[in-house]
Design a protein around this motif. Structure first.
Motif, PDB file in Angstrom:
ATOM      1  N   ASP A 159       5.265  -5.220  15.620  1.00  0.00           N
ATOM      2  CA  ASP A 159       5.088  -6.203  14.549  1.00  0.00           C
ATOM      3  C   ASP A 159       6.286  -6.148  13.619  1.00  0.00           C
ATOM      4  O   ASP A 159       6.362  -5.350  12.716  1.00  0.00           O
ATOM      5  N   LYS A 160       7.300  -6.997  13.921  1.00  0.00           N
ATOM      6  CA  LYS A 160       8.530  -6.973  13.146  1.00  0.00           C
ATOM      7  C   LYS A 160       8.352  -7.567  11.765  1.00  0.00           C
ATOM      8  O   LYS A 160       9.177  -7.381  10.909  1.00  0.00           O
ATOM      9  N   SER A 161       7.234  -8.319  11.558  1.00  0.00           N
ATOM     10  CA  SER A 161       7.035  -8.963  10.258  1.00  0.00           C
ATOM     11  C   SER A 161       6.177  -8.152   9.327  1.00  0.00           C
ATOM     12  O   SER A 161       5.884  -8.563   8.225  1.00  0.00           O
ATOM     13  N   SER A 162       5.788  -6.989   9.814  1.00  0.00           N
ATOM     14  CA  SER A 162       4.893  -6.185   8.984  1.00  0.00           C
ATOM     15  C   SER A 162       5.562  -5.669   7.749  1.00  0.00           C
ATOM     16  O   SER A 162       4.924  -5.404   6.746  1.00  0.00           O
ATOM     17  N   GLY A 163       6.934  -5.498   7.808  1.00  0.00           N
ATOM     18  CA  GLY A 163       7.669  -4.996   6.630  1.00  0.00           C
ATOM     19  C   GLY A 163       7.212  -3.598   6.274  1.00  0.00           C
ATOM     20  O   GLY A 163       6.476  -2.944   6.980  1.00  0.00           O
ATOM     21  N   GLY A 164       7.671  -3.125   5.150  1.00  0.00           N
ATOM     22  CA  GLY A 164       7.236  -1.821   4.650  1.00  0.00           C
ATOM     23  C   GLY A 164       7.483  -0.721   5.635  1.00  0.00           C
ATOM     24  O   GLY A 164       8.152  -0.842   6.628  1.00  0.00           O
ATOM     25  N   GLY A 165       6.901   0.445   5.393  1.00  0.00           N
ATOM     26  CA  GLY A 165       7.038   1.588   6.275  1.00  0.00           C
ATOM     27  C   GLY A 165       8.321   2.351   6.070  1.00  0.00           C
ATOM     28  O   GLY A 165       9.339   1.818   5.692  1.00  0.00           O
ATOM     29  N   GLY A 166       8.299   3.650   6.363  1.00  0.00           N
ATOM     30  CA  GLY A 166       9.475   4.496   6.285  1.00  0.00           C
ATOM     31  C   GLY A 166       9.967   4.665   4.869  1.00  0.00           C
ATOM     32  O   GLY A 166       9.298   4.346   3.913  1.00  0.00           O
ATOM     33  N   PHE A 167      11.197   5.204   4.805  1.00  0.00           N
ATOM     34  CA  PHE A 167      11.817   5.347   3.500  1.00  0.00           C
ATOM     35  C   PHE A 167      12.450   4.016   3.133  1.00  0.00           C
ATOM     36  O   PHE A 167      13.406   3.582   3.762  1.00  0.00           O
ATOM     37  N   PRO A 168      11.935   3.347   2.105  1.00  0.00           N
ATOM     38  CA  PRO A 168      12.481   2.054   1.714  1.00  0.00           C
ATOM     39  C   PRO A 168      13.825   2.243   1.042  1.00  0.00           C
ATOM     40  O   PRO A 168      14.371   3.330   1.008  1.00  0.00           O
ATOM     41  N   GLU A 169      14.345   1.206   0.505  1.00  0.00           N
ATOM     42  CA  GLU A 169      15.682   1.213  -0.063  1.00  0.00           C
ATOM     43  C   GLU A 169      15.697   1.970  -1.384  1.00  0.00           C
ATOM     44  O   GLU A 169      15.345   1.440  -2.431  1.00  0.00           O
ATOM     45  N   LEU A 170      16.119   3.227  -1.300  1.00  0.00           N
ATOM     46  CA  LEU A 170      16.256   4.027  -2.511  1.00  0.00           C
ATOM     47  C   LEU A 170      17.420   3.501  -3.346  1.00  0.00           C
ATOM     48  O   LEU A 170      18.475   3.152  -2.824  1.00  0.00           O
ATOM     49  N   ARG A 171      17.218   3.477  -4.633  1.00  0.00           N
ATOM     50  CA  ARG A 171      18.286   3.056  -5.531  1.00  0.00           C
ATOM     51  C   ARG A 171      18.934   4.247  -6.226  1.00  0.00           C
ATOM     52  O   ARG A 171      20.063   4.152  -6.660  1.00  0.00           O
ATOM     53  N   LYS A 172      18.196   5.329  -6.289  1.00  0.00           N
ATOM     54  CA  LYS A 172      18.735   6.483  -7.006  1.00  0.00           C
ATOM     55  C   LYS A 172      18.157   7.762  -6.407  1.00  0.00           C
ATOM     56  O   LYS A 172      16.987   7.831  -6.067  1.00  0.00           O
ATOM     57  N   LEU A 173      19.051   8.746  -6.277  1.00  0.00           N
ATOM     58  CA  LEU A 173      18.642  10.050  -5.754  1.00  0.00           C
ATOM     59  C   LEU A 173      19.291  11.123  -6.613  1.00  0.00           C
ATOM     60  O   LEU A 173      20.495  11.099  -6.853  1.00  0.00           O
ATOM     61  N   THR A 174      18.478  12.053  -7.075  1.00  0.00           N
ATOM     62  CA  THR A 174      19.023  13.181  -7.846  1.00  0.00           C
ATOM     63  C   THR A 174      18.491  14.474  -7.262  1.00  0.00           C
ATOM     64  O   THR A 174      17.346  14.546  -6.804  1.00  0.00           O
ATOM     65  N   LEU A 175      19.360  15.491  -7.271  1.00  0.00           N
ATOM     66  CA  LEU A 175      18.989  16.826  -6.798  1.00  0.00           C
ATOM     67  C   LEU A 175      19.346  17.825  -7.888  1.00  0.00           C
ATOM     68  O   LEU A 175      20.413  17.750  -8.504  1.00  0.00           O
ATOM     69  N   ASP A 176      18.452  18.772  -8.087  1.00  0.00           N
ATOM     70  CA  ASP A 176      18.667  19.798  -9.104  1.00  0.00           C
ATOM     71  C   ASP A 176      18.229  21.137  -8.525  1.00  0.00           C
ATOM     72  O   ASP A 176      17.067  21.300  -8.126  1.00  0.00           O
ATOM     73  N   ASN A 177      19.222  22.084  -8.439  1.00  0.00           N
ATOM     74  CA  ASN A 177      18.933  23.407  -7.905  1.00  0.00           C
ATOM     75  C   ASN A 177      18.368  23.307  -6.483  1.00  0.00           C
ATOM     76  O   ASN A 177      17.255  23.757  -6.199  1.00  0.00           O
ATOM     77  N   VAL A 178      19.179  22.750  -5.613  1.00  0.00           N
ATOM     78  CA  VAL A 178      18.766  22.534  -4.226  1.00  0.00           C
ATOM     79  C   VAL A 178      19.728  23.276  -3.306  1.00  0.00           C
ATOM     80  O   VAL A 178      20.946  23.144  -3.426  1.00  0.00           O
TER      81      VAL A 178
END
Length: 820
Positions: A159-178
């Motif tokens: 179902d290619k029209s189902s959309g959604g699922g998985g990791f969507p389009e992240l706009r920001k990622l921050t890591l602290d003490n990783v």
């Protein structure tokens, strides 16, 4: 309050047109609507935490082939406004084969997730921001090539029209003490980083996405091959990345940007394959870094080799790393450096005014793998000053860092006196002359020293004055050409002057450089020496013991060859073919001298030596064993030399009573004797031992005191001052100060004698003389030998004995051997 509201309403009515007031009221109504909706959403999430947590977990799990578990969720509205922020605690992400390898992909103490509010109203979960704190990320690949990153493999969907699922389009990622680890057991690669703070902003486009990333952290391990060790181990990282991802190409492109590594500022650019491609290219630049600091950023196997050298001033350096994350081999490492007006330190000494372009790469042969054995250090346009000697090398290389080989070209022009930086003045002292060097070389490097070298080229020395200090030998106006031909050294056009001697020489040394570095005592210098005149006394320093130099007690003299040359002069051998027109040694003078002479560290050996002396010839074989008082051995054949000149040449062989002026005639002899010579080249008195056979023709004894003192009384009518001898032959045994005279007949013009006994240069003379008093002139006309023998002892025979008196002088008295 009501008054203020009325006043504000009247103000907006008077100052705003009606359409503006309508728009303003609409915007105000929308804001109120959003606020009420946000409050309502907050109320919903707080009252439906389990359902929202389940939705978030399901949304994240929908794109993976493993499991994501979240221990706890809290809402933090104001932090992500207008989005809804969720605080997730105890987040664990594992692939489906975790029970097999026990490597958890992600363990996070806390994760902040920002959710699209409008999407949440629609009943969908869209994550726009993730902030991870106190986490461990562990990417693992086993020896079979399976990776726990397979958790992100795309699921097949119809179902290619189902959309959604998985990791969507992240706009920001921050890591602290990783902490981040990428461990690939199949390819022996290990990358470990500590992220103190990472802030990434992501923008999407039709081709992929772009990101700006600010990073503060450290590289704990960056091993492209764990067997070789880590690059930038335990170095801090601080900088920015501008990243572009093209989905069609499948590469992450890192634009050139500043990155501080270990406190050093670099410009970094890279291209990394993702998905199906795992290839990478990393470019690193620094225009102002110390050599030692740059070398320590590389893997230990490379650092060890580069730390053999150092540069005092900062340099400009670039490094390209090209490889494949999934390849088991080393990546291509290509390092370039620009060196200008610097000081290069090496195990062999320092090079000042140093300029060159340097390149290191570990794939010198592009058809072979990237290994130490295929590595090379290449220097081009290398110029500088080494120990006060300027030089130029257009190209020099060190190949195969497993078993290093050095090769290149070398050109230099300098004054000989500048060699004091290479050779101590207490060994060789140069005061004049010039030298030019133009050679190509190739040599192994063992323990930072050249071994088994091969040199091709010329060394030309002109008008040099040199003193060989250990033997106090001075040479002037030396000119020489040294021609290095592969293993051998050819020496030609040597003109050497020492005092009154002039020597022209040429020669060769087989396998010279190899033996010079490995076994100098096996070096044999084959010399051809021609001289119009040679004064041996000027070279007698070679016969005595060498004066000890101070070289042996000096330490840490990098680039100084004194010890090596000192050992070379002590241990090497010289095989000479000597041809001298005029030869002088003290009172000795000879012409047309020829000899084969072997000089070793233990002595001098003479073979087939022949010369013309005193009207006759000498043929000599012998040896001289060097010590403080040198021992000689001599086997000589003398033929028909003038006895007066012969005795004069050899200082009367140490005799005190018989001098050269007492003798006339022509002397022939065969002698096998040994003796000693001191450091000044003088015969040590009374040191001779051996056997001497002699034959004197037409001999005369003139004014010999022991004879005249007796003859003037015994034979007053005979000419005892001028005694002629006829074919005098004898045998002498020389034992130090004593000479044993074997029985010998002397037939002369004055009288005949039979002599035997011991002559001593000191005490102990005891010579027995039987003297027939018959005048030999009476038998002058008789030619029959038997008759002469009968007549010889007719009449009175006087028996005499010559021996030491109490005053040390030889006295002659009556009493022969037969009477004792």
């Amino acid at each position: 309050m009501k008054h203020n509201y009325t006043k504000a309403k009247n103000y907006w009515s008077l100052h705003l047109p009606r359409w503006a007031r309508i728009i303003f009221r609409g915007i105000f109504a929308i804001i109120l609507l959003i606020i009420f909706a946000y409050i309502g959403l907050a109320w919903y999430i707080n009252t439906h935490k389990k359902e929202v947590l389940a939705s978030v977990t399901a949304s994240l799990n929908d794109g993976i082939t493993g499991s994501l578990t979240i221990g706890k969720m809290e809402t933090t509205f104001l932090e992500g406004f207008p989005r809804v922020s969720l605080r997730l605690e105890n987040v664990v992400l594992r692939d489906s084969l975790y029970p097999t390898h026990n490597r958890t992909l992600l363990t996070a103490g806390r994760a902040e997730v920002a959710i699209n509010t409008l999407a949440l109203v629609r009943g969908a979960i869209e994550i726009k921001k993730i902030a991870i704190s106190n986490a461990v990320i562990d990417l693992f690949t086993d020896v079979n090539g399976y990776s726990n990153t397979a958790i992100f493999a795309k699921k097949k969907t119809t179902d290619k029209s189902s959309g959604g699922g998985g990791f969507p389009e992240l706009r920001k990622l921050t890591l602290d003490n990783v902490s981040f680890t990428a461990d690939n057991k199949k390819t022996n690669k290990l990358y470990k980083f500590k992220v103190n703070d990472l802030d990434a902003t992501i923008d999407y486009n039709s081709d992929g996405w772009e990101a700006g990333v600010d990073l503060e952290g450290s590289a704990q391990r960056m091993a492209f091959n764990t067997k070789r060790g880590s690059f930038i181990k335990d170095k801090s990282l601080d900088g920015r990345f501008d990243i572009i991802y093209n989905e069609d190409e499948g590469f992450l492109t890192f634009e050139k940007n500043r990155l501080d590594i270990g406190g050093e500022r670099f410009q970094i650019a890279a291209k990394l394959g993702v998905g199906e491609s795992s290839k990478f290219t990393i470019n690193i630049e620094n225009n102002d870094i110390l050599w030692s600091k740059a070398a320590k950023l590389l893997s230990p196997n490379i650092t060890e080799k580069l730390m053999m050298f150092d540069l005092v001033q900062p340099i400009a350096v670039t490094c390209d790393l090209v490889g494949d994350f999934n390849s088991a081999g080393d990546p291509l490492i290509y390092v370039t450096a620009q060196i200008k007006d610097n000081v290069l330190t090496t195990p062999g000494g320092d090079v000042t005014n140093c300029n060159f372009t340097g390149v290191f790469n570990n794939q010198n042969d592009r058809k072979q793998e990237c290994t130490d054995a295929n590595s090379a250090i290449i220097l081009t346009n290398f110029s500088g000053t080494y120990a006060n000697l300027p030089f130029v090398m257009k190209k020099a290389s060190i190949l195969n860092l497993d078993n290093p080989i050095a090769l290149g070209d070398f050109t230099s022009n300098f004054e000989m006196k500048n060699l004091i930086g290479l050779v101590d003045a207490d060994l060789l002292k140069f005061t004049n002359g010039t030298a030019s060097v133009k050679v190509n070389f190739r040599a192994d490097i063992e323990n930072f020293r050249l071994a088994k070298p091969k040199v091709f080229g010329l060394v030309n020395i002109k008008n040099a004055n040199v003193t060989y200090v250990p033997r106090k030998l001075d040479f002037k106006d030396i000119s020489v050409n040294l021609n290095f031909t592969r293993d051998n050294l050819e020496i030609s056009e040597i003109i050497l002057k020492s005092g009154r001697s002039i020597v022209n020489m040429e020669g060769s040394i087989k396998n010279f450089l190899n033996l010079y570095y490995t076994d100098p005592q096996k070096i044999v210098l084959e010399w051809k020496i021609n001289s119009p005149q040679l004064h041996l006394g000027e070279f007698m320093g070679f016969l005595g013991t060498r004066k000890k130099t101070q070289a042996a007690i000096k330490k840490n003299r990098k680039g100084n060859f004194t010890d090596d040359l000192n050992l070379l002069f002590e241990k090497s051998n010289v095989d000479m073919k000597l041809r001298v027109d005029k030869l002088y040694y003290n009172n000795f003078y000879a012409t047309n001298a020829k000899a084969d002479v072997l000089l070793t560290d233990t002595g001098v050996f003479i073979k087939n030596a022949g010369l013309n002396h005193a009207g006759g010839t000498l043929v000599i074989n012998g040896s001289l064993q060097q010590s403080k008082v040198s021992k000689y051995s001599l086997d000589a054949a003398i033929n028909n030399v003038d006895i007066r000149k012969f005795f004069y040449a050899f200082d009367n062989f140490g005799m005190e009573s018989m001098k050269s002026e007492n003798l006339r005639g022509f002397f022939s002899s065969k002698a096998n004797v040994t003796g000693s010579i001191n450091d000044d080249g003088k015969l040590v008195p009374r040191s001779m031992h051996g056997l001497v056979n002699f034959d004197i023709k037409r001999g005369k004894l003139l004014n010999f005191d022991p004879v005249t003192s007796v003859g003037k009384f015994a034979f007053p009518l005979r000419d005892v001052k001028n005694i002629e001898f006829y074919n005098l032959k004898g045998r002498l045994d020389v034992q130090g100060e004593k000479v044993t005279i074997h029985p010998m007949q002397i037939n002369s013009s004055v009288l005949n004698m039979d002599i035997e006994g011991i002559y001593s240069f000191g005490k102990g003379t005891q010579i027995y003389v039987d003297v027939p008093l018959r005048n030999p002139k009476k038998d002058k006309e008789i030619t029959d030998k038997d008759e002469l023998a009968k007549r010889r002892n007719r009449g009175i025979v006087l028996h005499l004995k010559a021996e030491d008196d109490t005053d040390g002088k030889v006295k002659v008295k009556l009493g022969g051997k037969k009477e004792e």
